[in-house]
Design a protein around this motif. Structure first.
Motif, short mmCIF file in Angstrom:
data_model
loop_
_atom_site.label_atom_id
_atom_site.label_comp_id
_atom_site.label_asym_id
_atom_site.label_seq_id
_atom_site.Cartn_x
_atom_site.Cartn_y
_atom_site.Cartn_z
N GLY A 22 -19.03 -37.88 -4.72
CA GLY A 22 -18.04 -36.83 -4.47
C GLY A 22 -16.63 -37.38 -4.39
O GLY A 22 -15.68 -36.77 -4.89
N LEU A 23 -16.50 -38.54 -3.78
CA LEU A 23 -15.19 -39.18 -3.67
C LEU A 23 -14.66 -39.56 -5.05
O LEU A 23 -13.48 -39.35 -5.35
CB LEU A 23 -15.29 -40.41 -2.78
CG LEU A 23 -13.99 -41.15 -2.48
CD1 LEU A 23 -13.05 -40.26 -1.68
CD2 LEU A 23 -14.28 -42.43 -1.72
N ILE A 24 -15.53 -40.10 -5.89
CA ILE A 24 -15.12 -40.48 -7.24
C ILE A 24 -14.69 -39.25 -8.04
O ILE A 24 -13.67 -39.26 -8.73
CB ILE A 24 -16.25 -41.25 -7.95
CG1 ILE A 24 -16.46 -42.60 -7.28
CG2 ILE A 24 -15.95 -41.43 -9.43
CD1 ILE A 24 -17.74 -43.30 -7.68
N ARG A 26 -13.52 -36.43 -6.87
CA ARG A 26 -12.24 -35.94 -6.34
C ARG A 26 -11.08 -36.82 -6.79
O ARG A 26 -10.00 -36.32 -7.07
CB ARG A 26 -12.29 -35.85 -4.82
CG ARG A 26 -13.15 -34.70 -4.36
CD ARG A 26 -13.17 -34.55 -2.88
NE ARG A 26 -14.13 -33.52 -2.51
CZ ARG A 26 -14.32 -33.11 -1.28
NH1 ARG A 26 -13.62 -33.63 -0.29
NH2 ARG A 26 -15.20 -32.18 -1.02
N LYS A 27 -11.33 -38.12 -6.86
CA LYS A 27 -10.26 -39.02 -7.33
C LYS A 27 -9.95 -38.73 -8.80
O LYS A 27 -8.78 -38.68 -9.20
CB LYS A 27 -10.70 -40.48 -7.17
CG LYS A 27 -9.83 -41.49 -7.88
CD LYS A 27 -8.91 -42.19 -6.97
CE LYS A 27 -7.95 -43.04 -7.74
NZ LYS A 27 -7.81 -44.37 -7.32
N GLN A 28 -10.98 -38.53 -9.62
CA GLN A 28 -10.77 -38.23 -11.03
C GLN A 28 -10.05 -36.89 -11.20
O GLN A 28 -9.16 -36.75 -12.05
CB GLN A 28 -12.10 -38.23 -11.78
CG GLN A 28 -12.70 -39.60 -11.90
CD GLN A 28 -14.13 -39.59 -12.41
OE1 GLN A 28 -14.80 -38.56 -12.41
NE2 GLN A 28 -14.60 -40.75 -12.86
N LYS A 29 -10.40 -35.91 -10.39
CA LYS A 29 -9.74 -34.61 -10.44
C LYS A 29 -8.26 -34.76 -10.07
O LYS A 29 -7.39 -34.21 -10.76
CB LYS A 29 -10.44 -33.66 -9.47
CG LYS A 29 -9.90 -32.26 -9.44
CD LYS A 29 -10.72 -31.43 -8.46
CE LYS A 29 -10.17 -30.03 -8.33
NZ LYS A 29 -10.94 -29.23 -7.35
N TYR A 30 -7.99 -35.52 -9.02
CA TYR A 30 -6.61 -35.76 -8.60
C TYR A 30 -5.81 -36.47 -9.70
O TYR A 30 -4.69 -36.08 -10.01
CB TYR A 30 -6.61 -36.57 -7.30
CG TYR A 30 -5.31 -37.27 -7.01
CD1 TYR A 30 -4.15 -36.56 -6.76
CD2 TYR A 30 -5.24 -38.66 -7.00
CE1 TYR A 30 -2.97 -37.20 -6.50
CE2 TYR A 30 -4.06 -39.31 -6.73
CZ TYR A 30 -2.93 -38.58 -6.49
OH TYR A 30 -1.75 -39.22 -6.24
N LEU A 106 -11.70 -36.82 2.30
CA LEU A 106 -13.05 -37.37 2.16
C LEU A 106 -13.04 -38.89 2.27
O LEU A 106 -13.94 -39.48 2.88
CB LEU A 106 -13.68 -36.94 0.83
CG LEU A 106 -15.11 -37.43 0.59
CD1 LEU A 106 -16.04 -36.94 1.70
CD2 LEU A 106 -15.61 -36.98 -0.77
N ARG A 107 -12.02 -39.53 1.71
CA ARG A 107 -11.92 -40.98 1.80
C ARG A 107 -11.81 -41.42 3.26
O ARG A 107 -12.49 -42.35 3.70
CB ARG A 107 -10.71 -41.46 0.99
CG ARG A 107 -10.64 -42.95 0.78
CD ARG A 107 -9.46 -43.31 -0.08
NE ARG A 107 -8.19 -43.09 0.59
CZ ARG A 107 -7.67 -43.91 1.51
NH1 ARG A 107 -8.29 -45.03 1.83
NH2 ARG A 107 -6.53 -43.63 2.08
N CYS A 108 -10.98 -40.74 4.02
CA CYS A 108 -10.84 -41.07 5.44
C CYS A 108 -12.12 -40.78 6.21
O CYS A 108 -12.48 -41.53 7.14
CB CYS A 108 -9.67 -40.28 6.05
SG CYS A 108 -8.06 -40.84 5.50
N GLU A 109 -12.82 -39.73 5.83
CA GLU A 109 -14.09 -39.42 6.49
C GLU A 109 -15.11 -40.53 6.27
O GLU A 109 -15.82 -40.93 7.20
CB GLU A 109 -14.63 -38.09 5.97
CG GLU A 109 -15.91 -37.65 6.63
CD GLU A 109 -16.43 -36.33 6.09
OE1 GLU A 109 -17.61 -36.04 6.33
OE2 GLU A 109 -15.66 -35.60 5.43
#
Length: 147
Positions: A22-24, A26-30, A106-109
């Motif tokens: 999920g983090l990956i 979200r990073k790609q989306k960003y 999510l990264r901080c979580e």
């Protein structure tokens, strides 16, 4: 994306791998929104600059210039093109900011819950492997919460 995370079977359990996937995503989306924002900002600047050059080539100091500008459709085309590119860049900038917030949250979580995700002392050592892989493969820093 999957092959690198699949080799993490021995370093992380399934919920942790799901969080990392999920983090990956979200990073790609960003990053995608950031690229789109840059492209549309560049298009807006090019349209505005070409409009200014077109006006300068026609002669800015001529009498009746405003009436000529309102009667010629090419001026309207450049104005609308610049306005469209600017508004699209603004739209993607808002999307980029939202995606960045979701990614950072999510990264901080994951960073905050790392003690729960890798609870045993022997698994804590594998945490370092996961963090290195995420940094090297995806440029995602899981060591510190700051951007």
């Amino acid at each position: 994306m999957g092959s690198e995370l699949n080799q993490l079977d021995r370093f992380a359990d399934e919920p942790t791998r799901q969080m990392l996937r999920g983090l990956i995503k979200r990073k790609q989306k960003y990053e995608n929104y950031a690229r789109q924002t840059f492209r549309w900002q560049a298009a807006a600047i090019i349209c505005a600059a070409s409009f200014c050059l077109f006006i300068a080539a026609k002669g800015l100091g001529q009498s009746g210039f405003l009436s000529e500008m309102l009667n010629d459709s090419i001026y309207l085309f450049w104005i609308l093109s610049a306005a469209f590119a600017y508004s699209t860049a603004y739209y993607f900038k808002k999307k980029e900011e939202k995606a960045e917030g979701e990614y950072h949250k999510l990264r901080c979580e994951i960073i905050q819950k790392s003690t729960d995700l890798w609870p045993q002392p022997e698994m804590w050592k594998s945490r370092e492997t996961v963090f290195k892989l995420m940094k090297q493969q995806y440029d995602i820093n899981l060591y510190f919460e700051s951007k």
